[in-house]
Design an enzyme around this catalytic site. Structure first.
Site, PDB file in Angstrom:
ATOM      1  N   GLU A 123       8.426 -48.818   6.232  1.00 60.64           N
ATOM      2  CA  GLU A 123       7.395 -47.790   6.091  1.00 60.64           C
ATOM      3  C   GLU A 123       6.084 -48.462   6.461  1.00 60.64           C
ATOM      4  O   GLU A 123       5.577 -49.295   5.722  1.00 60.64           O
ATOM      5  CB  GLU A 123       7.379 -47.254   4.656  1.00 60.64           C
ATOM      6  CG  GLU A 123       6.641 -45.935   4.527  1.00 60.64           C
ATOM      7  CD  GLU A 123       5.185 -46.102   4.165  1.00 60.64           C
ATOM      8  OE1 GLU A 123       4.335 -46.018   5.095  1.00 60.64           O
ATOM      9  OE2 GLU A 123       4.884 -46.331   2.984  1.00 60.64           O
ATOM     10  N   LYS A 125       9.135 -58.869  -3.811  1.00 60.14           N
ATOM     11  CA  LYS A 125       7.892 -59.631  -3.684  1.00 60.14           C
ATOM     12  C   LYS A 125       6.702 -58.691  -3.729  1.00 60.14           C
ATOM     13  O   LYS A 125       6.638 -57.709  -2.990  1.00 60.14           O
ATOM     14  CB  LYS A 125       7.832 -60.419  -2.377  1.00 60.14           C
ATOM     15  CG  LYS A 125       6.652 -61.411  -2.339  1.00 60.14           C
ATOM     16  CD  LYS A 125       6.338 -61.931  -0.971  1.00 60.14           C
ATOM     17  CE  LYS A 125       5.330 -61.092  -0.236  1.00 60.14           C
ATOM     18  NZ  LYS A 125       3.960 -61.145  -0.821  1.00 60.14           N
ATOM     19  N   CYS A 128      -1.691 -45.498   4.214  1.00 57.90           N
ATOM     20  CA  CYS A 128      -1.032 -45.558   5.518  1.00 57.90           C
ATOM     21  C   CYS A 128      -1.034 -44.200   6.207  1.00 57.90           C
ATOM     22  O   CYS A 128      -1.029 -44.123   7.439  1.00 57.90           O
ATOM     23  CB  CYS A 128       0.387 -46.083   5.366  1.00 57.90           C
ATOM     24  SG  CYS A 128       1.373 -45.159   4.165  1.00 57.90           S
ATOM     25  N   GLU A 149      -5.540 -48.629  13.203  1.00 60.92           N
ATOM     26  CA  GLU A 149      -5.581 -48.332  11.775  1.00 60.92           C
ATOM     27  C   GLU A 149      -6.699 -49.135  11.110  1.00 60.92           C
ATOM     28  O   GLU A 149      -6.659 -50.363  11.082  1.00 60.92           O
ATOM     29  CB  GLU A 149      -4.232 -48.662  11.134  1.00 60.92           C
ATOM     30  CG  GLU A 149      -4.108 -48.163   9.722  1.00 60.92           C
ATOM     31  CD  GLU A 149      -2.717 -48.383   9.149  1.00 60.92           C
ATOM     32  OE1 GLU A 149      -2.257 -47.513   8.384  1.00 60.92           O
ATOM     33  OE2 GLU A 149      -2.094 -49.412   9.458  1.00 60.92           O
TER      34      GLU A 149
END
Length: 543
Positions: free
Chosen positions: A310, A234, A344, A441
């Site tokens: 991850e 996806k 990230c 983040e």
């Protein structure tokens, strides 16, 4: 190709205008033509408007789901718009996959695994298909790069000259592994022959993010195919276009029907269906820690499928007192602002020794003010728009939080221009560890800088986070480097460099940055089962 080396070369070329010497002008592409604008049109952060967007000469023809080797409409007939972040306008309407489409894709992948030729094919034959695909990536690199930049907002130069070559390199790397995956023969205490087999795990469900669509496609699809698995993948709803072309090229390379299936759609529908599907044998997810928890729970609650994650990060970038300040400023700038800050592993907590802190701040601000923001298809632009309105609003929200919590705003802090999801490169100084911009983040062009006194102090502060994805260390002192690189609780430590992503280097995190590793030999373990076959031996001559 190491992404840092490529991006650094491009950055230097932009600042010296040599990019126009190393490539034809106007920039000539085999399937795409981009109009060159004069250097006077280049925008720096001092400007307050973005020039009229360049219109790439490309036809968007692949917008359907890829199931069983064919492009098909969603079962519901629904579509959703994918948006150009430069203009906030619709690029195309893409088929919206849902539960029924995931079921169709899984059925095709299961049939291809249980009855098709792919897992029964010799590893060498699989290798040749992956190598042909890598050649097709090279051949269609202009088109792939254009789709990647158009959908995500990253600069065309970054896509074309760093990421697409890296994608081809990754598939050549995994093609090399296909016929080198082997088991073991081990001794046993008795008259038995013991074989340890490494078998493909089956149908792999894979969910990739929007910040590096084609690279994440490569990180997941490459090892899964090399091991002989079939896939239901996806894409992120923000960036569905480039993976569809990649899938088409894989089938052109000779991939059997049903081996790779691509579903475009939303996380709460298509993503949830993949995570909880009872006939998917393995799940791999890259994205936020919050969503990583959700997909893990769904995987456990269904058939207890193994999950590779991850996830997010809040990576420290530590600059020692002996560092070359000019070099440190440049690498720290790249560590944070690369890809619009949408990484990230971005070096989003910059720790600077107190003895060089003030000089570093001054030079970091000057570098941010020189950063060229504008249309990512324009030569010389370093920073394009954020990927979506949601991400745009999120980043501006964190900038406001930083100001409210008392961090000192050195530069930036607002949108860039009046149209598109552009944000000025932003730097905060005197950031305290308890501030949200230091702990959460942001995923945007916001650099948070703080000072430290001793190594023991900065180690404690750097590790005081729920994340553990990566870190940067900048020092000439080998003792400092050794102390920090072993003490930091992260999956990757870059020393006097940042964002070096080689195909052979494993990548993954500690703590809430996920588990498992992508790339390198370790990624193969994600897609293999281990089986012991024990056979009795009658009257063995030796054991």
């Amino acid at each position: 190709m190491a992404m840092l080396r490529a991006a650094t070369r491009l950055s230097r070329a932009f600042r010296t205008n040599s990019i126009f010497e190393s490539h034809a002008s106007p920039l000539s592409l085999s399937s795409v033509t981009v109009k060159r604008l004069d250097l006077r049109c280049l925008l720096s952060t001092a400007a307050e408007a973005v020039a009229e967007p360049i219109k790439p000469d490309i036809s968007i023809s692949l917008t359907k789901l890829l199931i069983d080797g064919k492009f098909v409409d969603a079962a519901s007939g629904k579509t959703f718009p994918t948006i150009d972040p430069r203009t906030e306008e619709i690029i195309a309407h893409v088929a919206e996959g849902d539960v029924e489409d995931v079921n169709r894709a899984v059925k095709a992948a299961r049939r291809a695994f249980d009855k098709g030729p792919w897992p029964k094919m010799t590893p060498y034959e699989r290798s040749k298909i992956l190598l042909r695909f890598a050649d097709l990536i090279d051949k269609h690199s202009d088109e792939l790069a254009t789709l990647e930049s158009l959908d995500s907002g990253k600069t065309y130069q970054q896509s074309r000259y760093a990421e697409i070559p890296t994608m081809a390199r990754l598939f050549r790397y995994y093609a090399g592994w296909a016929d080198k995956i082997h088991g073991l023969t081990v001794p046993a205490d008795g008259p038995h022959s013991v074989q340890i087999l490494h078998e493909p795990i089956g149908v792999a469900g894979q969910i990739i993010p929007w910040n590096f669509p084609l690279l994440m496609f490569s990180w997941k699809v490459g090892p899964a195919l090399a091991c002989g698995n079939t896939i239901v993948l996806k894409t992120a709803e923000q960036t569905p276009l480039s993976a569809l072309l990649a899938g088409k090229l894989l089938y052109e390379a000779g991939l059997p029907e049903g081996v790779l299936n691509i579903i475009s759609g939303y996380g709460h529908t298509a993503g949830a269906a993949i995570s909880s599907h009872m006939d998917i044998d393995k799940l791999a997810f890259t994205g936020s820690t919050e969503v990583g928890k959700i997909v893990s729970q769904a995987a456990a609650a269904s058939n207890l499928k193994p999950v590779t994650l991850e996830l997010g990060g809040k990576s420290p970038f530590i600059i020692a007192e002996d560092a070359n300040i000019d070099h440190a400023v440049e690498v720290a700038h790249f560590a944070l602002f690369f890809n619009q800050g949408q990484c990230c592993c971005a070096g989003s907590r910059t720790f600077v020794h107190e003895s060089i802190y003030d000089e570093f701040l001054e030079k970091a601000k000057a570098r941010a003010l020189k950063r060229v923001v504008g249309d990512p298809f324009q030569n010389g632009v370093e920073q394009g728009p954020q990927v979506s309105d949601e991400q745009f609003d999120k980043v501006l929200g964190y900038i406001k939080i930083g100001q409210e919590e008392g961090a000192r705003l050195l530069t930036g802090g607002d949108r860039f221009g009046q149209k598109g999801y552009y944000i000025k490169p932003t730097i905060f100084a005197d950031v305290q560890d308890g501030m949200r911009i230091s702990r959460e983040e942001i995923f945007g062009p916001v650099q948070a800088i703080t000072k430290y006194k001793t190594l023991s102090e900065v180690i404690q502060r750097a590790n005081d986070t729920t994340y553990g994805l990566a870190a940067g260390v900048f020092s000439k002192n080998i003792d400092t480097v050794n102390t920090l690189s072993r003490a930091l609780r992260v999956g990757t430590v870059w020393v006097n460099c940042y964002d070096v992503f080689d195909a052979a280097i494993p990548f993954g995190g500690y703590k809430m940055s996920g588990h498992g590793r992508e790339k390198g030999i370790y990624s193969l373990n994600n897609y293999l089962q281990v089986k012991a076959v024990v056979t009795s031996i009658k009257d063995p001559a030796w054991l």
